[in-house]
Design an enzyme around this catalytic site. Structure first.
Site, PDB file in Angstrom:
ATOM      1  N   LYS A  13       0.843  -1.062  -0.046  1.00 21.45           N
ATOM      2  CA  LYS A  13      -0.236  -0.030   0.053  1.00 21.45           C
ATOM      3  C   LYS A  13       0.967   1.376  -0.099  1.00 21.45           C
ATOM      4  O   LYS A  13       0.554   2.000  -0.773  1.00 21.45           O
ATOM      5  CB  LYS A  13      -0.865   0.116   1.280  1.00 21.45           C
ATOM      6  CG  LYS A  13      -1.757  -0.961   1.498  1.00 21.45           C
ATOM      7  CD  LYS A  13      -2.698  -0.751   2.609  1.00 21.45           C
ATOM      8  CE  LYS A  13      -2.134  -0.722   3.839  1.00 21.45           C
ATOM      9  NZ  LYS A  13      -1.474  -1.981   4.474  1.00 21.45           N
ATOM     10  N   ARG A  88      -9.210   1.278   9.605  1.00 19.63           N
ATOM     11  CA  ARG A  88      -8.848  -0.013   9.934  1.00 19.63           C
ATOM     12  C   ARG A  88     -10.093  -0.665  10.800  1.00 19.63           C
ATOM     13  O   ARG A  88      -9.858  -1.812  11.210  1.00 19.63           O
ATOM     14  CB  ARG A  88      -7.658   0.054  10.712  1.00 19.63           C
ATOM     15  CG  ARG A  88      -6.225  -0.229  10.055  1.00 19.63           C
ATOM     16  CD  ARG A  88      -4.930   0.054  10.900  1.00 19.63           C
ATOM     17  NE  ARG A  88      -4.151  -0.962  10.580  1.00 19.63           N
ATOM     18  CZ  ARG A  88      -2.808  -0.168   9.943  1.00 19.63           C
ATOM     19  NH1 ARG A  88      -3.044   0.745   9.283  1.00 19.63           N
ATOM     20  NH2 ARG A  88      -1.959  -1.082   9.764  1.00 19.63           N
ATOM     21  N   ARG A 127      12.143  -5.401   4.562  1.00 21.04           N
ATOM     22  CA  ARG A 127      11.975  -3.957   4.218  1.00 21.04           C
ATOM     23  C   ARG A 127      12.751  -3.191   5.187  1.00 21.04           C
ATOM     24  O   ARG A 127      13.014  -3.182   6.256  1.00 21.04           O
ATOM     25  CB  ARG A 127      10.450  -3.868   4.678  1.00 21.04           C
ATOM     26  CG  ARG A 127       9.881  -2.501   4.423  1.00 21.04           C
ATOM     27  CD  ARG A 127       8.305  -2.770   4.559  1.00 21.04           C
ATOM     28  NE  ARG A 127       7.801  -2.576   5.783  1.00 21.04           N
ATOM     29  CZ  ARG A 127       6.338  -2.452   6.062  1.00 21.04           C
ATOM     30  NH1 ARG A 127       5.666  -2.231   4.703  1.00 21.04           N
ATOM     31  NH2 ARG A 127       5.683  -2.436   7.041  1.00 21.04           N
ATOM     32  N   ARG A 162      11.718  -0.973  10.472  1.00 23.73           N
ATOM     33  CA  ARG A 162      10.609  -1.005  11.592  1.00 23.73           C
ATOM     34  C   ARG A 162      10.811  -1.767  12.726  1.00 23.73           C
ATOM     35  O   ARG A 162      11.018  -2.794  12.310  1.00 23.73           O
ATOM     36  CB  ARG A 162       9.543  -1.023  10.668  1.00 23.73           C
ATOM     37  CG  ARG A 162       8.971   0.493   9.958  1.00 23.73           C
ATOM     38  CD  ARG A 162       7.754   0.130   9.215  1.00 23.73           C
ATOM     39  NE  ARG A 162       6.676  -0.232  10.001  1.00 23.73           N
ATOM     40  CZ  ARG A 162       5.246  -0.212   9.280  1.00 23.73           C
ATOM     41  NH1 ARG A 162       5.035   0.296   8.038  1.00 23.73           N
ATOM     42  NH2 ARG A 162       4.311  -0.576   9.878  1.00 23.73           N
ATOM     43  N   ARG A 173       0.090  -8.175  13.916  1.00 21.87           N
ATOM     44  CA  ARG A 173      -0.413  -7.108  12.822  1.00 21.87           C
ATOM     45  C   ARG A 173      -1.275  -7.949  11.872  1.00 21.87           C
ATOM     46  O   ARG A 173      -2.407  -7.324  11.555  1.00 21.87           O
ATOM     47  CB  ARG A 173       0.747  -6.484  12.298  1.00 21.87           C
ATOM     48  CG  ARG A 173       1.493  -5.264  12.936  1.00 21.87           C
ATOM     49  CD  ARG A 173       2.687  -5.106  12.618  1.00 21.87           C
ATOM     50  NE  ARG A 173       2.510  -4.453  11.351  1.00 21.87           N
ATOM     51  CZ  ARG A 173       3.654  -4.310  10.294  1.00 21.87           C
ATOM     52  NH1 ARG A 173       4.583  -4.746  10.512  1.00 21.87           N
ATOM     53  NH2 ARG A 173       3.593  -3.430   9.514  1.00 21.87           N
TER      54      ARG A 173
HETATM   55  P1  AMP Z   1       1.308   0.708   9.173  1.00 21.47           P
HETATM   56  O1  AMP Z   1       2.426   1.478   8.731  1.00 21.47           O
HETATM   57  O2  AMP Z   1      -0.081   1.029   8.486  1.00 21.47           O
HETATM   58  O3  AMP Z   1       1.722  -0.581   8.887  1.00 21.47           O
HETATM   59  O4  AMP Z   1       0.884   1.033  10.748  1.00 21.47           O
HETATM   60  C1  AMP Z   1       1.712   1.030  11.885  1.00 21.47           C
HETATM   61  C2  AMP Z   1       1.056   0.482  13.011  1.00 21.47           C
HETATM   62  O5  AMP Z   1       0.393   1.909  13.366  1.00 21.47           O
HETATM   63  C3  AMP Z   1      -0.032  -0.482  13.112  1.00 21.47           C
HETATM   64  O6  AMP Z   1       0.371  -1.547  13.258  1.00 21.47           O
HETATM   65  C4  AMP Z   1      -1.033   0.119  14.439  1.00 21.47           C
HETATM   66  O7  AMP Z   1      -0.321  -0.066  15.408  1.00 21.47           O
HETATM   67  C5  AMP Z   1      -0.709   1.584  14.020  1.00 21.47           C
HETATM   68  N1  AMP Z   1      -1.719   2.363  13.220  1.00 21.47           N
HETATM   69  C6  AMP Z   1      -1.661   2.670  11.738  1.00 21.47           C
HETATM   70  N2  AMP Z   1      -2.915   3.026  11.210  1.00 21.47           N
HETATM   71  C7  AMP Z   1      -3.770   2.906  12.167  1.00 21.47           C
HETATM   72  C8  AMP Z   1      -5.276   2.989  12.331  1.00 21.47           C
HETATM   73  N3  AMP Z   1      -5.898   3.354  11.289  1.00 21.47           N
HETATM   74  N4  AMP Z   1      -5.979   2.742  13.270  1.00 21.47           N
HETATM   75  C9  AMP Z   1      -5.431   1.970  14.558  1.00 21.47           C
HETATM   76  N5  AMP Z   1      -3.973   1.813  14.531  1.00 21.47           N
HETATM   77  C10 AMP Z   1      -3.195   2.328  13.294  1.00 21.47           C
END
Ligand code: AMP
Length: 217
Positions: A13, A88, A127, A162, A173
């Site tokens: 994404k 989400r 990554r 990360r 996740r």
């Molecule tokens: P991502 O970079 O999208 O994989 O997000 C990394 C982490 O940020 C996720 O595993 C969640 O802990 C948190 N996070 C990101 N977006 C959201 C969201 N819309 N709702 C809740 N937690 C989020």
């Protein structure tokens, strides 16, 4: 043009959203990136979110909804946005509908990037990101053209990995995605805005599929 990109962690994404920004004069809104910026700045939100993120769980809806509501109000979102990582949960999807309705905006596309669960672990494990601009790379699939130098911003200040791309956190996740986010797909399918692209191809192939959909806007 307002778009949601859906798909599990590692489906591409973020990489794809960044590639589509210029072409469609739109802006990527990654809630993960916003939270990581909060963590890096040491803000109160960042301090509270860090433990949740490191465990692979979801940050509370209230925090996320307020963050996106503020963000889409900014002038640089006026041409539209590509949501990457939001909504989400059902509560976030409903809140987004309300925010868009209040501003007289609509969702043009909701696109799911589908991918075999078996490849996600490999994608996430390899990554890394440019420490300066956040551009995403991969040990095997997407190395910088010149080792140690970011293709996008030219920085040689270094790259980061990360914390939540570690195997155990990845499991949490993916579970959060299956249990809390994937159930949103029927919500958008019922509104006939959901499209799917095959995320198993090369980065260029996936971009081409997305462009074909966005060109129809
Ligand atoms: P991502 O970079 O999208 O994989 O997000 C990394 C982490 O940020 C996720 O595993 C969640 O802990 C948190 N996070 C990101 N977006 C959201 C969201 N819309 N709702 C809740 N937690 C989020």
């Amino acid at each position: 043009m307002n778009v949601i990109l859906f798909g599990p962690p590692g489906c591409g994404k973020g990489t794809q959203a960044r590639r589509l920004e210029d072409r469609f004069n739109t802006i990527q809104l990654s809630t993960g990136d916003m939270l990581r910026a909060e963590v890096a700045s040491g803000s109160e939100i960042g301090r509270k979110a860090k433990a949740v993120m490191d465990a692979g769980h979801l940050v509370p809806d209230g925090v996320m909804i307020a963050m996106i509501a503020n963000r889409i109000d900014q002038p640089d979102c006026k041409n539209g946005f590509l949501l990457d990582g939001f909504p989400r949960t059902t509560a976030q999807a409903r809140a987004l509908d309300e925010m868009l309705a209040e501003q007289g905006l609509r969702l043009d596309h909701v696109i799911e990037i589908t991918i075999d669960a078996a490849v996600l672990a490999e994608r996430l494990a390899g990554r890394f990101n440019c420490a300066r601009c956040g551009a995403v790379y991969h040990d095997k699939f997407q190395r910088p053209k010149v080792d140690g130098v970011c293709d996008v911003c030219g920085s040689s200040t270094g790259f980061t990995r990360r914390v939540d791309d570690k195997a155990d956190t990845v499991k949490a996740r993916l579970k959060a995605y299956d249990e809390q986010t994937a159930p949103l797909l029927p919500y958008y399918q019922a509104r006939e805005v959901l499209r799917r692209v095959d995320g198993m191809g090369s980065i260029d192939e996936v971009t081409r599929q997305l462009e074909a959909i966005l060109e129809q806007a």
